[in-house]
Design a protein around this motif. Structure first.
Motif, PDB file in Angstrom:
ATOM      1  N   ASN A 193       0.826  -1.213   0.000  1.00 53.93           N
ATOM      2  CA  ASN A 193       0.000   0.000   0.000  1.00 53.93           C
ATOM      3  C   ASN A 193       0.861   1.264   0.000  1.00 53.93           C
ATOM      4  N   LYS A 194       1.988   1.217   0.704  1.00 49.58           N
ATOM      5  CA  LYS A 194       2.901   2.365   0.692  1.00 49.58           C
ATOM      6  C   LYS A 194       3.459   2.587  -0.712  1.00 49.58           C
ATOM      7  N   ALA A 195       3.756   1.491  -1.401  1.00 42.44           N
ATOM      8  CA  ALA A 195       4.249   1.607  -2.775  1.00 42.44           C
ATOM      9  C   ALA A 195       3.177   2.195  -3.684  1.00 42.44           C
ATOM     10  N   LEU A 196       1.939   1.758  -3.496  1.00 43.41           N
ATOM     11  CA  LEU A 196       0.837   2.287  -4.309  1.00 43.41           C
ATOM     12  C   LEU A 196       0.652   3.782  -4.072  1.00 43.41           C
ATOM     13  N   GLU A 197       0.810   4.202  -2.823  1.00 46.19           N
ATOM     14  CA  GLU A 197       0.694   5.630  -2.519  1.00 46.19           C
ATOM     15  C   GLU A 197       1.803   6.430  -3.199  1.00 46.19           C
ATOM     16  N   SER A 198       3.012   5.884  -3.193  1.00 42.67           N
ATOM     17  CA  SER A 198       4.141   6.592  -3.807  1.00 42.67           C
ATOM     18  C   SER A 198       3.992   6.681  -5.321  1.00 42.67           C
ATOM     19  N   ILE A 199       3.397   5.657  -5.919  1.00 45.33           N
ATOM     20  CA  ILE A 199       3.240   5.634  -7.374  1.00 45.33           C
ATOM     21  C   ILE A 199       2.280   6.723  -7.850  1.00 45.33           C
ATOM     22  N   GLN A 200       1.395   7.164  -6.971  1.00 46.54           N
ATOM     23  CA  GLN A 200       0.398   8.157  -7.367  1.00 46.54           C
ATOM     24  C   GLN A 200       1.016   9.498  -7.743  1.00 46.54           C
ATOM     25  N   CYS A 201       2.273   9.714  -7.384  1.00 44.55           N
ATOM     26  CA  CYS A 201       2.917  10.985  -7.735  1.00 44.55           C
ATOM     27  C   CYS A 201       3.252  11.053  -9.222  1.00 44.55           C
ATOM     28  N   PHE A 202       3.242   9.907  -9.911  1.00 46.35           N
ATOM     29  CA  PHE A 202       3.521   9.883 -11.341  1.00 46.35           C
ATOM     30  C   PHE A 202       2.257  10.206 -12.125  1.00 46.35           C
ATOM     31  N   PRO A 203       2.395  10.844 -13.276  1.00 43.88           N
ATOM     32  CA  PRO A 203       1.215  11.085 -14.125  1.00 43.88           C
ATOM     33  C   PRO A 203       0.676   9.771 -14.685  1.00 43.88           C
ATOM     34  N   SER A 204      -0.589   9.769 -15.026  1.00 37.86           N
ATOM     35  CA  SER A 204      -1.216   8.550 -15.551  1.00 37.86           C
ATOM     36  C   SER A 204      -0.538   8.110 -16.844  1.00 37.86           C
TER      37      SER A 204
END
Length: 221
Positions: A193-204
């Motif tokens: 879940n922490k990794a998923l949160e960090s990935i959100q900083c990238f554009p789609s």
């Protein structure tokens, strides 16, 4: 997998703003710049070096029935030298990236990797000192008698192969019901879940979606 994750993160993040002006469009291959591809190669190189180093055989437990000792001694030397060679090349490539932040992150990752391998290894000094009275020295090939594995070996011989497999199945079932497995799964979900949160900083993008799929697999059991 490690190199793939680096490539996906590179493609999802794109070049940094202070280096984008120095890069030409023709330098990019599938949305990835040479320095980003080099980092992925370095990551795989470091992993391969550690795998080679872990191929070293403990010659203290070697017997004549296992094969020629000289061959294993030569193999150990080659494993050490080959692993060191790969690590040296990885460090050289890492320095050529000219990015202190990347060097710091990779160095920290190597430290964590070494620490993890260290925890997997038994304390050889304590083990050897504890087992000295149990070393058979009346033959040409001394055999170290492991106190940890001896009860298991003898128990297997006594109960027989069929009952031994049945008891192993019971042990696996018992372990699955205890809190250790649940705690491990919770830890995987937490980091996933922490990794998923960090990935959100990238554009789609497709790269970001691929990273999300990889991280999501850790959170699902």
């Amino acid at each position: 997998m490690r190199g793939l994750v680096v490539l996906l993160m590179s493609k999802a993040a794109g070049p940094s703003q202070h280096t984008a002006s120095d890069l030409l469009p023709q330098d990019m291959v599938s949305g990835i710049y040479p320095s980003q591809r080099n980092l992925a190669e370095i990551t795989e190189l470091i992993h391969t070096a550690f795998l080679v180093h872990r191929g070293i055989v403990n010659l203290k437990e070697w017997t004549n029935s296992d094969g020629p000792l000289k061959d294993m001694q030569f193999g150990n030397k080659m494993a050490v030298l080959s692993g060191d060679f790969l690590l040296a090349n990885a460090c050289t490539g890492l320095a050529q990236l000219n990015n202190t932040k990347v060097v710091e992150l990779i160095s920290s990752a190597i430290g964590d990797l070494v620490q993890g391998i260290y925890h997997e290894m038994p304390n050889s000094l304590e083990l050897n000192s504890d087992l000295q009275p149990f070393v058979k020295s009346n033959s040409a090939d001394p055999v170290t008698f492991s106190l940890n594995s001896a009860p298991v070996v003898f128990h297997r011989q006594i109960v027989g192969q069929e009952r031994w497999h049945h008891q192993l199945q019971q042990l696996r079932s018992t372990i699955k019901l205890e809190e250790g497995v649940i705690s491990t799964m919770d830890l995987c979900r937490y980091h996933g879940n922490k990794a998923l949160e960090s990935i959100q900083c990238f554009p789609s993008s497709e790269a970001r979606s691929a990273l999300e799929n990889i991280a999501s697999t850790v959170t699902k059991f």
